[in-house]
Each structure stands twice: as structure tokens, then as C-alpha cells.
Design an enzyme around this catalytic site. Sequence first.
Site, PDB file in Angstrom:
ATOM      1  N   GLU A  18     106.868  35.915  23.509  1.00  0.00           N
ATOM      2  CA  GLU A  18     106.139  37.167  23.274  1.00  0.00           C
ATOM      3  C   GLU A  18     104.736  37.122  23.877  1.00  0.00           C
ATOM      4  OE1 GLU A  18     108.618  38.125  19.164  1.00  0.00           O
ATOM      5  OE2 GLU A  18     106.473  37.681  19.035  1.00  0.00           O
ATOM      6  N   LYS A  37     100.324  47.580  14.807  1.00  0.00           N
ATOM      7  CA  LYS A  37     101.234  48.645  15.218  1.00  0.00           C
ATOM      8  C   LYS A  37     100.547  50.023  15.182  1.00  0.00           C
ATOM      9  CE  LYS A  37     105.451  46.151  13.886  1.00  0.00           C
ATOM     10  NZ  LYS A  37     106.739  46.207  13.123  1.00  0.00           N
ATOM     11  N   TYR A  73     111.707  44.312  21.890  1.00  0.00           N
ATOM     12  CA  TYR A  73     112.593  44.238  20.730  1.00  0.00           C
ATOM     13  C   TYR A  73     114.074  44.135  21.138  1.00  0.00           C
ATOM     14  CZ  TYR A  73     109.004  45.127  17.156  1.00  0.00           C
ATOM     15  OH  TYR A  73     107.929  45.018  16.299  1.00  0.00           O
ATOM     16  N   ASN A 121     105.335  49.479   9.438  1.00  0.00           N
ATOM     17  CA  ASN A 121     104.880  48.379   8.586  1.00  0.00           C
ATOM     18  C   ASN A 121     103.672  47.614   9.143  1.00  0.00           C
ATOM     19  OD1 ASN A 121     106.271  47.060  10.564  1.00  0.00           O
ATOM     20  ND2 ASN A 121     107.730  46.043   9.208  1.00  0.00           N
ATOM     21  N   HIS A 155     103.098  43.195  13.464  1.00  0.00           N
ATOM     22  CA  HIS A 155     104.181  42.317  13.912  1.00  0.00           C
ATOM     23  C   HIS A 155     103.638  40.913  14.070  1.00  0.00           C
ATOM     24  CE1 HIS A 155     107.201  40.339  16.408  1.00  0.00           C
ATOM     25  NE2 HIS A 155     106.197  39.959  17.166  1.00  0.00           N
TER      26      HIS A 155
HETATM   27  P1  RTP Z   1     108.335  42.367  13.263  1.00  0.00           P
HETATM   28  O1  RTP Z   1     109.337  41.761  14.230  1.00  0.00           O
HETATM   29  O2  RTP Z   1     107.943  43.774  13.606  1.00  0.00           O
HETATM   30  O3  RTP Z   1     107.168  41.463  13.022  1.00  0.00           O
HETATM   31  O4  RTP Z   1     109.010  42.464  11.839  1.00  0.00           O
HETATM   32  P2  RTP Z   1     109.914  41.394  11.106  1.00  0.00           P
HETATM   33  O5  RTP Z   1     110.036  40.140  11.935  1.00  0.00           O
HETATM   34  O6  RTP Z   1     109.377  41.250   9.721  1.00  0.00           O
HETATM   35  O7  RTP Z   1     111.291  42.148  11.052  1.00  0.00           O
HETATM   36  P3  RTP Z   1     112.491  42.186  12.125  1.00  0.00           P
HETATM   37  O8  RTP Z   1     113.736  41.811  11.415  1.00  0.00           O
HETATM   38  O9  RTP Z   1     112.126  41.411  13.361  1.00  0.00           O
HETATM   39  O10 RTP Z   1     112.572  43.730  12.486  1.00  0.00           O
HETATM   40  C1  RTP Z   1     111.694  44.326  13.412  1.00  0.00           C
HETATM   41  C2  RTP Z   1     111.221  45.654  12.866  1.00  0.00           C
HETATM   42  O11 RTP Z   1     112.320  46.543  12.750  1.00  0.00           O
HETATM   43  C3  RTP Z   1     112.181  47.345  11.589  1.00  0.00           C
HETATM   44  N1  RTP Z   1     113.298  47.139  10.690  1.00  0.00           N
HETATM   45  N2  RTP Z   1     113.844  48.100  10.033  1.00  0.00           N
HETATM   46  N3  RTP Z   1     115.513  49.631   8.336  1.00  0.00           N
HETATM   47  C4  RTP Z   1     115.700  48.327   8.417  1.00  0.00           C
HETATM   48  O12 RTP Z   1     116.540  47.740   7.800  1.00  0.00           O
HETATM   49  C5  RTP Z   1     114.824  47.577   9.307  1.00  0.00           C
HETATM   50  N4  RTP Z   1     114.892  46.276   9.505  1.00  0.00           N
HETATM   51  C6  RTP Z   1     113.912  45.993  10.399  1.00  0.00           C
HETATM   52  C7  RTP Z   1     110.921  46.939  10.883  1.00  0.00           C
HETATM   53  O13 RTP Z   1     109.898  47.873  11.227  1.00  0.00           O
HETATM   54  C8  RTP Z   1     110.624  45.572  11.463  1.00  0.00           C
HETATM   55  O14 RTP Z   1     109.240  45.297  11.478  1.00  0.00           O
HETATM   56 MG    MG Z   2     110.625  40.145  13.941  1.00  0.00          MG
END
Ligand code: RTP
Ligand code: MG
Length: 143
Positions: free
Chosen positions: A128, A11, A51, A114, A117
Site C-alpha cells: 500500500e 477517508k 481495494y 468509517n 484505513h
Molecule cells: P480498511 O481496509 O478500510 O482499513 O478497513 P478494515 O481493514 O477494517 O476492513 P476490510 O475488511 O479491509 O474492509 C474494507 C472496507 O470495506 C467496508 N466494509 N463493509 N458492509 C460490510 O460488511 C463491510 N465490510 C467491510 C468498510 O468500510 C471497510 O473499512
Molecule cells: Mg482492510
Amino acid sequence: MAIERTFSIIKPDAVAKNLIGAIYHRFETAGLKIVAAKMVHLSQEQAEGFYAEHSERPFFKALVSFMTSGPVMVQVLEGENAVLRHREIMGATNPADALAGTLRADYADSIDENAVHGSDAAASAAREIAYFFSDEEVCPRTR
Ligand code: RTP
Ligand code: MG
């Protein structure tokens, strides 16, 4: 377990911190092979499309704004159990919850920025990968 592919993004925060090589090193050390890669600066439309599943979530606007704030590296990783293996290397979404030695524990500043991804399942990995790469751009590794 068969050889599997997953999709990865380094990222904008991690690219800005010059961590591309360090993160590639973690993938390669873990036995994940990079079979496609490129740098892109996502447009708003590209980030929103990628997203889309989060479009109704309160953090969506901030997520799109962050993901378009600078270039990212996108890559396809190949290896045994690649989807789960990659998620383990990345660590929890919130770096405060990520296990020591994971990418997010070591390199991420917050849940919003973070570092990386990774696809969360085989089906999302296929979707994706196709979002960013044509079939010809993915190079099977025969050795
Ligand atoms: P990613 O898709 O980026 O790999 O991350 P992830 O699966 O671990 O998390 P996901 O639930 O898919 O959420 C995508 C991105 O959105 C942001 N996020 N912020 N503030 C919050 O509660 C929150 N929850 C998710 C994070 O940057 C996450 O990587
Ligand atoms: Mg995710």
C-alpha cells in the site's frame, strides 16, 4: 520490536468533517511518526486497484463510490509495532464494535463510512505504501 512502517488513509468522511489535525494528533500522541503525507482525490481506477482484494464482495461498489466521493489524506506512519499499534488506535471496522477512545468509535458514522484505513499486516503495508509513494517521498526520521 523493530521500527516498522504502516500505511494510513483519512477517508473522505473524516476529511469533510475537518478531522485531519485531530487524527494526526492521535497518531503523534501514540508515538507514530508521519514520514510521508499528501492529499489526493482518488480516481475510480485508483480506488478499485487499492481495494482489489475486495472486488468480489457485495460492498465493493459502495466502497469505491465512497472512497472517490472527496479528497483523502494518505500517509506513512513509522514506529515500534506500527501496523498493530495503528490498528488499535483505529478500532474495529464497524464503529458500533469499536472500543471507546478509538478513532472509529469517536469519528465514524457507519461501517461504510468509517473515517480511517490502516494496513492489516507488514506485507500489505509495503504494497500500500508503494501504491501511493515513491521511495524518495518517504522521509526517514533520524531525530
Ligand atoms: P480498511 O481496509 O478500510 O482499513 O478497513 P478494515 O481493514 O477494517 O476492513 P476490510 O475488511 O479491509 O474492509 C474494507 C472496507 O470495506 C467496508 N466494509 N463493509 N458492509 C460490510 O460488511 C463491510 N465490510 C467491510 C468498510 O468500510 C471497510 O473499512
Ligand atoms: Mg482492510
